[in-house]
Design a protein around this motif. Structure first.
Motif, PDB file in Angstrom:
ATOM      1  N   CYS A 119       0.819  -1.214   0.000  1.00  0.00           N
ATOM      2  CA  CYS A 119       0.000   0.000   0.000  1.00  0.00           C
ATOM      3  C   CYS A 119       0.854   1.267   0.000  1.00  0.00           C
ATOM      4  O   CYS A 119       0.650   2.182  -0.798  1.00  0.00           O
ATOM      5  CB  CYS A 119      -0.915  -0.031   1.214  1.00  0.00           C
ATOM      6  SG  CYS A 119      -2.006   1.366   1.336  1.00  0.00           S
ATOM      7  N   LEU A 120       1.838   1.305   0.904  1.00  0.00           N
ATOM      8  CA  LEU A 120       2.743   2.460   0.963  1.00  0.00           C
ATOM      9  C   LEU A 120       4.067   2.074   0.332  1.00  0.00           C
ATOM     10  O   LEU A 120       4.521   0.936   0.474  1.00  0.00           O
ATOM     11  CB  LEU A 120       3.014   2.838   2.417  1.00  0.00           C
ATOM     12  CG  LEU A 120       2.012   3.711   3.149  1.00  0.00           C
ATOM     13  CD1 LEU A 120       2.441   3.856   4.599  1.00  0.00           C
ATOM     14  CD2 LEU A 120       1.859   5.085   2.502  1.00  0.00           C
ATOM     15  N   LYS A 121       4.691   3.031  -0.355  1.00  0.00           N
ATOM     16  CA  LYS A 121       6.041   2.753  -0.849  1.00  0.00           C
ATOM     17  C   LYS A 121       6.931   3.964  -0.639  1.00  0.00           C
ATOM     18  O   LYS A 121       6.449   5.088  -0.480  1.00  0.00           O
ATOM     19  CB  LYS A 121       6.013   2.322  -2.314  1.00  0.00           C
ATOM     20  CG  LYS A 121       5.407   3.336  -3.242  1.00  0.00           C
ATOM     21  CD  LYS A 121       5.525   2.844  -4.676  1.00  0.00           C
ATOM     22  CE  LYS A 121       5.167   3.962  -5.643  1.00  0.00           C
ATOM     23  NZ  LYS A 121       5.557   3.697  -6.998  1.00  0.00           N
ATOM     24  N   LYS A 122       8.217   3.701  -0.647  1.00  0.00           N
ATOM     25  CA  LYS A 122       9.198   4.773  -0.533  1.00  0.00           C
ATOM     26  C   LYS A 122       9.244   5.511  -1.864  1.00  0.00           C
ATOM     27  O   LYS A 122       9.292   4.888  -2.926  1.00  0.00           O
ATOM     28  CB  LYS A 122      10.585   4.165  -0.254  1.00  0.00           C
ATOM     29  CG  LYS A 122      10.892   3.923   1.213  1.00  0.00           C
ATOM     30  CD  LYS A 122      11.433   5.173   1.864  1.00  0.00           C
ATOM     31  CE  LYS A 122      11.817   5.012   3.314  1.00  0.00           C
ATOM     32  NZ  LYS A 122      13.064   4.313   3.533  1.00  0.00           N
ATOM     33  N   SER A 123       9.205   6.842  -1.806  1.00  0.00           N
ATOM     34  CA  SER A 123       9.306   7.581  -3.059  1.00  0.00           C
ATOM     35  C   SER A 123      10.756   7.969  -3.339  1.00  0.00           C
ATOM     36  O   SER A 123      11.090   8.399  -4.429  1.00  0.00           O
ATOM     37  CB  SER A 123       8.406   8.810  -3.014  1.00  0.00           C
ATOM     38  OG  SER A 123       8.628   9.530  -1.835  1.00  0.00           O
ATOM     39  N   ARG A 124      11.600   7.823  -2.339  1.00  0.00           N
ATOM     40  CA  ARG A 124      13.034   8.064  -2.543  1.00  0.00           C
ATOM     41  C   ARG A 124      13.813   7.325  -1.463  1.00  0.00           C
ATOM     42  O   ARG A 124      13.249   6.890  -0.461  1.00  0.00           O
ATOM     43  CB  ARG A 124      13.344   9.568  -2.483  1.00  0.00           C
ATOM     44  CG  ARG A 124      12.977  10.211  -1.153  1.00  0.00           C
ATOM     45  CD  ARG A 124      13.372  11.679  -1.120  1.00  0.00           C
ATOM     46  NE  ARG A 124      12.839  12.334   0.048  1.00  0.00           N
ATOM     47  CZ  ARG A 124      13.372  12.291   1.267  1.00  0.00           C
ATOM     48  NH1 ARG A 124      14.482  11.599   1.475  1.00  0.00           N
ATOM     49  NH2 ARG A 124      12.823  12.914   2.278  1.00  0.00           N
ATOM     50  N   HIS A 125      15.125   7.221  -1.667  1.00  0.00           N
ATOM     51  CA  HIS A 125      15.963   6.542  -0.683  1.00  0.00           C
ATOM     52  C   HIS A 125      16.202   7.473   0.507  1.00  0.00           C
ATOM     53  O   HIS A 125      16.333   8.678   0.342  1.00  0.00           O
ATOM     54  CB  HIS A 125      17.287   6.139  -1.327  1.00  0.00           C
ATOM     55  CG  HIS A 125      18.155   5.329  -0.413  1.00  0.00           C
ATOM     56  ND1 HIS A 125      17.742   4.119   0.111  1.00  0.00           N
ATOM     57  CD2 HIS A 125      19.378   5.558   0.086  1.00  0.00           C
ATOM     58  CE1 HIS A 125      18.698   3.645   0.892  1.00  0.00           C
ATOM     59  NE2 HIS A 125      19.700   4.493   0.902  1.00  0.00           N
ATOM     60  N   THR A 126      16.230   6.914   1.713  1.00  0.00           N
ATOM     61  CA  THR A 126      16.532   7.718   2.904  1.00  0.00           C
ATOM     62  C   THR A 126      17.670   7.043   3.669  1.00  0.00           C
ATOM     63  O   THR A 126      17.902   5.853   3.508  1.00  0.00           O
ATOM     64  CB  THR A 126      15.314   7.810   3.839  1.00  0.00           C
ATOM     65  OG1 THR A 126      14.838   6.487   4.094  1.00  0.00           O
ATOM     66  CG2 THR A 126      14.206   8.645   3.233  1.00  0.00           C
ATOM     67  N   LYS A 127      18.351   7.817   4.512  1.00  0.00           N
ATOM     68  CA  LYS A 127      19.401   7.226   5.357  1.00  0.00           C
ATOM     69  C   LYS A 127      18.740   6.433   6.478  1.00  0.00           C
ATOM     70  O   LYS A 127      17.616   6.755   6.869  1.00  0.00           O
ATOM     71  CB  LYS A 127      20.244   8.343   5.993  1.00  0.00           C
ATOM     72  CG  LYS A 127      21.084   9.112   5.006  1.00  0.00           C
ATOM     73  CD  LYS A 127      21.874  10.185   5.761  1.00  0.00           C
ATOM     74  CE  LYS A 127      22.334  11.258   4.802  1.00  0.00           C
ATOM     75  NZ  LYS A 127      22.423  12.574   5.409  1.00  0.00           N
ATOM     76  N   PRO A 128      19.439   5.436   7.056  1.00  0.00           N
ATOM     77  CA  PRO A 128      18.843   4.734   8.207  1.00  0.00           C
ATOM     78  C   PRO A 128      18.577   5.729   9.345  1.00  0.00           C
ATOM     79  O   PRO A 128      19.467   6.481   9.723  1.00  0.00           O
ATOM     80  CB  PRO A 128      19.916   3.729   8.615  1.00  0.00           C
ATOM     81  CG  PRO A 128      20.808   3.583   7.427  1.00  0.00           C
ATOM     82  CD  PRO A 128      20.758   4.895   6.697  1.00  0.00           C
ATOM     83  N   GLN A 129      17.345   5.725   9.868  1.00  0.00           N
ATOM     84  CA  GLN A 129      16.961   6.687  10.905  1.00  0.00           C
ATOM     85  C   GLN A 129      17.799   6.522  12.182  1.00  0.00           C
ATOM     86  O   GLN A 129      18.042   7.490  12.893  1.00  0.00           O
ATOM     87  CB  GLN A 129      15.479   6.514  11.272  1.00  0.00           C
ATOM     88  CG  GLN A 129      14.493   6.951  10.207  1.00  0.00           C
ATOM     89  CD  GLN A 129      14.334   8.458  10.127  1.00  0.00           C
ATOM     90  OE1 GLN A 129      15.125   9.133   9.494  1.00  0.00           O
ATOM     91  NE2 GLN A 129      13.293   8.990  10.755  1.00  0.00           N
ATOM     92  N   SER A 130      18.243   5.278  12.440  1.00  0.00           N
ATOM     93  CA  SER A 130      18.952   5.006  13.696  1.00  0.00           C
ATOM     94  C   SER A 130      20.247   5.812  13.816  1.00  0.00           C
ATOM     95  O   SER A 130      20.739   6.038  14.924  1.00  0.00           O
ATOM     96  CB  SER A 130      19.245   3.510  13.819  1.00  0.00           C
ATOM     97  OG  SER A 130      19.922   3.068  12.664  1.00  0.00           O
ATOM     98  N   ALA A 131      20.801   6.266  12.680  1.00  0.00           N
ATOM     99  CA  ALA A 131      22.069   6.994  12.732  1.00  0.00           C
ATOM    100  C   ALA A 131      21.876   8.499  12.958  1.00  0.00           C
ATOM    101  O   ALA A 131      22.843   9.242  13.042  1.00  0.00           O
ATOM    102  CB  ALA A 131      22.826   6.760  11.430  1.00  0.00           C
TER     103      ALA A 131
END
Ligand SMILES: [Zn+2]
Ligand SMILES: [Zn+2]
Length: 239
Positions: free
Chosen positions: A162-174
């Protein structure tokens, strides 16, 4: 127990999914590991699920100061356990060891933790998506696996695309809280042809830390006409 099962259990006894100790049943934790898990229990804020420090039945219908002062984008947030050193290690083992069957146990905990949400009504379960790059290195999206297990347990339909990433993101944990917001902003979209208009959506992820990713996904779902959005995770950090 039939003979074949007895033979298999003798030769290959079920083991704790975390430490490998022999246990009595499959896909679960041994008693020692189970005792290290800190489950979140009432009283907690009826909106965001943040536990109250004082133990009183009266608090069950109360809001925390944050929710009392500002309206949240999501209807309810719930999590099964605290995100601490032990659960962090246990969840890492689930994520990276290519054992999606471990998700069954966590989905059971999530169903219990999400009782208020399921009682209020859910039409569709939607996982937080991974980008294709990360899907490639990790082989599967653990949130999608959790969504499918929850769907089996509750009978509520799941749409893992249903939802998809529209662009690449960095890992939030960092990243720190502010950088997380920026990193994830406008990073999600609805898949072409998905219809969530008027639906009560349950967003599923493994961990809630700042809640930035879940809030960003909820924003997209509301924009596309969702009637309500709740979030349910295995673990959460405390404020
Ligand atoms: Zn164990
Ligand atoms: Zn609250």
């Amino acid at each position: 127990m039939n003979i074949l099962k007895l033979v298999i259990n003798t030769l290959l006894p079920p083991r704790c999914i975390y430490c490998g100790q022999i246990t009595t049943s499959e896909h679960t934790l041994c008693t020692a590991c189970f005792q290290k898990i800190r489950f979140i229990s009432k009283p907690y804020c009826k909106v965001c699920g943040q536990p109250f420090e004082t133990q009183s039945e009266l608090l069950n219908k109360m809001l925390c100061p944050d929710c009392a002062h500002q309206k949240r984008i999501t209807r309810m947030n719930r999590a099964a356990i605290f995100y601490d050193d032990f659960s962090k290690k246990a969840l890492l083992a689930l994520k990276f060891s290519d054992k999606p069957e471990n998700a069954k146990l966590f989905a059971k905990w999530m169903k219990t933790a999400g009782k208020d949400i399921f009682d209020a009504g859910v039409d569709i379960i939607v996982p937080v998506p991974l980008s294709y790059q990360r899907l490639f290195t990790r082989h599967y999206n653990q949130s999608a696996v959790l969504a499918l297990e929850l769907s089996k347990l509750t009978g509520v339909e799941a749409d893992v695309f249903c939802l998809k990433k529209s662009r690449h993101t960095k890992p939030q944990s960092a990243l720190n809280a502010k950088a997380r917001l920026k990193n994830i902003k406008n990073a999600f979209e609805l898949k072409h042809g998905a219809n969530i208009n008027g639906k009560r959506v349950l967003l599923v992820d493994d961990i809630m830390t700042t809640g930035a990713t879940l809030a960003e996904c909820a924003k997209v779902l509301y924009k596309e006409g969702a009637a309500s959005v709740d979030t349910l995770t295995i673990a959460r950090t405390l404020k």
